[in-house]
Structures are given as structure tokens and as C-alpha cells.
Design a protein around this motif. Structure first.
Motif, short mmCIF file in Angstrom:
data_model
loop_
_atom_site.label_atom_id
_atom_site.label_comp_id
_atom_site.label_asym_id
_atom_site.label_seq_id
_atom_site.Cartn_x
_atom_site.Cartn_y
_atom_site.Cartn_z
N MET A 1 0.85 -1.18 0.00
CA MET A 1 0.00 0.00 0.00
C MET A 1 0.89 1.23 0.00
N ASP A 2 0.60 2.15 -0.88
CA ASP A 2 1.42 3.35 -0.94
C ASP A 2 0.97 4.37 0.10
N SER A 3 1.73 5.46 0.24
CA SER A 3 1.43 6.43 1.29
C SER A 3 0.10 7.14 1.06
N ASN A 4 -0.31 7.33 -0.19
CA ASN A 4 -1.61 7.97 -0.45
C ASN A 4 -2.75 7.09 0.02
N THR A 5 -2.63 5.78 -0.22
CA THR A 5 -3.67 4.85 0.22
C THR A 5 -3.71 4.79 1.73
N LEU A 6 -2.53 4.78 2.36
CA LEU A 6 -2.48 4.74 3.82
C LEU A 6 -3.08 6.01 4.40
N THR A 7 -2.76 7.16 3.82
CA THR A 7 -3.36 8.41 4.26
C THR A 7 -4.87 8.36 4.07
N SER A 8 -5.28 7.82 2.94
CA SER A 8 -6.70 7.68 2.67
C SER A 8 -7.36 6.78 3.71
N ALA A 9 -6.70 5.66 4.06
CA ALA A 9 -7.25 4.76 5.06
C ALA A 9 -7.37 5.46 6.41
N LYS A 10 -6.37 6.26 6.76
CA LYS A 10 -6.43 7.00 8.03
C LYS A 10 -7.54 8.03 8.01
N SER A 11 -7.68 8.74 6.89
CA SER A 11 -8.75 9.74 6.81
C SER A 11 -10.13 9.07 6.83
N LEU A 12 -10.24 7.91 6.22
CA LEU A 12 -11.50 7.16 6.28
C LEU A 12 -11.77 6.69 7.72
N ALA A 13 -10.72 6.25 8.41
CA ALA A 13 -10.88 5.82 9.80
C ALA A 13 -11.34 6.98 10.67
N ILE A 14 -10.81 8.17 10.44
CA ILE A 14 -11.24 9.35 11.19
C ILE A 14 -12.70 9.66 10.87
N LYS A 15 -13.04 9.64 9.59
CA LYS A 15 -14.42 9.92 9.18
C LYS A 15 -15.40 8.93 9.83
N TYR A 16 -15.10 7.64 9.71
CA TYR A 16 -16.00 6.64 10.28
C TYR A 16 -15.97 6.64 11.81
N GLY A 17 -14.84 6.99 12.40
CA GLY A 17 -14.78 7.13 13.85
C GLY A 17 -15.69 8.25 14.34
N LEU A 18 -15.73 9.35 13.60
CA LEU A 18 -16.62 10.46 13.97
C LEU A 18 -18.09 10.09 13.75
N ILE A 19 -18.37 9.34 12.69
CA ILE A 19 -19.75 8.87 12.46
C ILE A 19 -20.17 7.93 13.59
N TRP A 20 -19.27 7.03 13.97
CA TRP A 20 -19.53 6.09 15.05
C TRP A 20 -19.80 6.85 16.35
N THR A 21 -19.02 7.89 16.59
CA THR A 21 -19.23 8.73 17.77
C THR A 21 -20.61 9.36 17.75
N ALA A 22 -21.01 9.91 16.61
CA ALA A 22 -22.33 10.55 16.48
C ALA A 22 -23.44 9.54 16.75
N ILE A 23 -23.30 8.33 16.23
CA ILE A 23 -24.30 7.29 16.46
C ILE A 23 -24.38 6.96 17.94
N ASN A 24 -23.24 6.80 18.59
CA ASN A 24 -23.22 6.52 20.03
C ASN A 24 -23.86 7.64 20.84
N LEU A 25 -23.59 8.88 20.45
CA LEU A 25 -24.18 10.02 21.16
C LEU A 25 -25.70 10.03 21.00
N VAL A 26 -26.18 9.76 19.80
CA VAL A 26 -27.63 9.72 19.57
C VAL A 26 -28.26 8.62 20.40
N ILE A 27 -27.66 7.44 20.41
CA ILE A 27 -28.20 6.33 21.20
C ILE A 27 -28.20 6.69 22.68
N PHE A 28 -27.10 7.25 23.15
CA PHE A 28 -27.02 7.65 24.56
C PHE A 28 -28.13 8.64 24.91
N LEU A 29 -28.28 9.68 24.09
CA LEU A 29 -29.28 10.71 24.38
C LEU A 29 -30.70 10.16 24.28
#
Length: 195
Positions: A1-29
Motif C-alpha cells: 500500500m502506498d502512502s496515499n492509500t495509507l493516508t486515505s485509510a487513516k482519513s477514512l478511519a477518522i471519518k468513520y470514527g466520527l460517524i460512530w461517535t455521532a451514532i453513540n451520542l444519539v443512542i445515549f441521548l
């Protein structure tokens, strides 16, 4: 995997981590305001576990798919750890903010539920009132630390979470890694052969 793909994977992980956080917050509330009697029960924990596992599987597979379908253990570990740790840290601080400034009654409600559950559990385990009183006292101290953590409590809690989620990410990466086959051909390679 090249550095662009790895950066892309990290940015996707951040994006999905934030979505996961939002889902958890909605469930909690939703649970807190619509069904507060569920807070602190095994049912709420089971709901969180099932939804958490489902989201972890879905987001992990989505990241892998979006970066081309292949990633080594190391590449998977980095992205999965980011995916796991983002909701953990944000929700940790959210619970403190929620209890202190958004819904001050949250602390007393959760403390009462926890102490009641601890009392019921200890009464089933033992008849020795000293042991029951000690367990209740320990639970009260833990609740105070949860809602009013010192700087060292925050560091310990986050440090413990990082270790646990890193171990979990290692297991997850071992399950979901998918190495590129040795003779895998890409469209770019086909074009180069045709030229």
C-alpha cells in the motif's frame, strides 16, 4: 500500500470514527431521555455491544473496500486503532461535560442506579454487611472519580483505554487483514502491458 492509500485509510478511519461517535451520542441521548430506566442495566450494555460490534465490522470492511480491498496487518492496525479510539476519547469527555453542564442531574441518577445495582449484587453474593458496605463505598468513590476526574484520573483512564483498544485493534486487524495476492493484476498494470 502506498502512502496515499495509507493516508486515505487513516482519513477514512477518522471519518468513520466520527460517524460512530455521532451514532453513540444519539443512542445515549435517546436512551437517557426516552428510557432512563435502561441506563446502567445489562440491556443497555447489550444494546451498546451489539451496535458497537456491528458498526466496527461495517466500518472496517468499508475502509478496506474503499482503499482497494487489500491491506496488511500493519496498515489495518493503524486504521482500526484510529477508528476505535476516536469514539472512546470523545465519549469520555462528552460524559464529563454532559454531567457537569448539560444535564447536572445525570450524575445523581447514574450514581443512584449504580449504587442500587451494586447493593443488589452484593446482597446476592454475601450476607456480610461489612463487605456490602465496603463495595458500596468503593462504588461511590468510583462514581465521584468518573464524574469529577483529576488530571491523573483522566490520564489513567485514557491510557488504559488506549492499551485495551490497541489490543482490540490488533485482534481486529488480524481478522480483517487481506494481503494482496502475489500475482494480483491491476488495471494500471494491464494498461502498461498493452502499451
Amino acid at each position: 500500500m502506498d502512502s496515499n492509500t495509507l493516508t486515505s485509510a487513516k482519513s477514512l478511519a477518522i471519518k468513520y470514527g466520527l460517524i460512530w461517535t455521532a451514532i453513540n451520542l444519539v443512542i445515549f441521548l435517546l436512551v437517557y431521555y426516552a428510557g432512563p430506566q435502561l441506563m446502567g442495566t445489562w440491556k443497555y450494555s447489550a444494546i451498546q455491544l451489539v451496535i458497537g460490534l456491528g458498526l466496527a465490522i461495517y466500518f472496517t470492511l468499508e475502509i478496506r473496500k474503499e482503499i482497494g480491498g487489500f491491506w496488511s496487518f500493519s496498515e489495518a492496525l493503524k486504521s482500526i486503532f484510529i477508528l476505535f479510539i476516536i469514539p472512546t476519547i470523545i465519549l469520555f469527555f462528552f460524559s464529563i461535560v454532559f454531567a457537569r453542564w448539560i444535564e447536572p442531574s445525570y450524575e445523581s441518577k447514574i450514581t443512584e442506579m449504580t449504587l442500587n445495582a451494586t447493593t443488589e449484587l452484593m446482597e446476592r453474593i454475601t450476607d456480610d454487611q461489612e463487605i456490602i458496605d465496603k463495595a458500596i463505598s468503593d462504588a461511590e468513590i468510583a462514581m465521584v472519580k468518573q464524574f469529577h476526574p483529576s488530571f491523573m484520573d483522566i490520564v489513567k483512564s485514557i491510557g488504559f483505554s488506549v492499551i485495551i483498544y490497541f489490543i482490540g485493534a490488533m485482534i481486529w486487524a488480524a481478522i480483517f487483514k487481506k494481503d494482496r495476492p502475489v500475482f494480483y493484476r491491476t488495471e494500471q498494470a494491464d494498461e502498461e502491458l498493452n502499451d
